[in-house]
Write a protein that holds these residues in place. Sequence first.
Motif, PDB file in Angstrom:
ATOM      1  N   ALA A 234       0.275  42.738   5.921  1.00 39.27           N
ATOM      2  CA  ALA A 234       1.408  43.431   5.317  1.00 39.27           C
ATOM      3  C   ALA A 234       1.319  44.941   5.516  1.00 39.27           C
ATOM      4  CB  ALA A 234       1.481  43.110   3.819  1.00 39.27           C
ATOM      5  N   GLU A 235       0.106  45.462   5.655  1.00 40.96           N
ATOM      6  CA  GLU A 235      -0.072  46.900   5.807  1.00 40.96           C
ATOM      7  C   GLU A 235       0.481  47.373   7.152  1.00 40.96           C
ATOM      8  OE1 GLU A 235      -2.743  44.827   5.242  1.00 40.96           O
ATOM      9  OE2 GLU A 235      -2.822  45.108   3.085  1.00 40.96           O
ATOM     10  N   THR A 236       0.887  48.632   7.187  1.00 34.04           N
ATOM     11  CA  THR A 236       1.409  49.240   8.402  1.00 34.04           C
ATOM     12  C   THR A 236       0.266  49.646   9.315  1.00 34.04           C
ATOM     13  OG1 THR A 236       3.283  50.103   7.170  1.00 34.04           O
ATOM     14  CG2 THR A 236       2.829  51.137   9.278  1.00 34.04           C
ATOM     15  N   GLY A 237       0.493  49.536  10.608  1.00 39.30           N
ATOM     16  CA  GLY A 237      -0.482  50.025  11.580  1.00 39.30           C
ATOM     17  C   GLY A 237      -1.180  48.914  12.332  1.00 39.30           C
TER      18      GLY A 237
END
Length: 96
Positions: free
Chosen positions: A68-71
């Motif tokens: 779910a985290e960006t990057g």
Amino acid sequence: VNMATLPIRDETRVVADSIGCSADDLALNGGEDYELLFTVRSEQAARVAAELPAATGTPVTAIGTIQAETGLWRDDGGTLSPLAPQGWDHLRASGA
């Protein structure tokens, strides 16, 4: 990207050693090898990994997970570090 599962040929490792660079970096950013990259739901991964090669003769290797985290992150045996986009940018203006 789980670096332990990234498929890197022995020949790539030899070339990387001969030019003084990391085989991991060459595989991620070299730009001369092309692989089809796709995602599937985690509950379907085992089935796809078995059925796709059987149907097409094309090997499938799980190289990471979507979070779910960006990057984009590089996983070196549990040590996570940001994975910055590198390599050739085909859409960049040539300056010519």
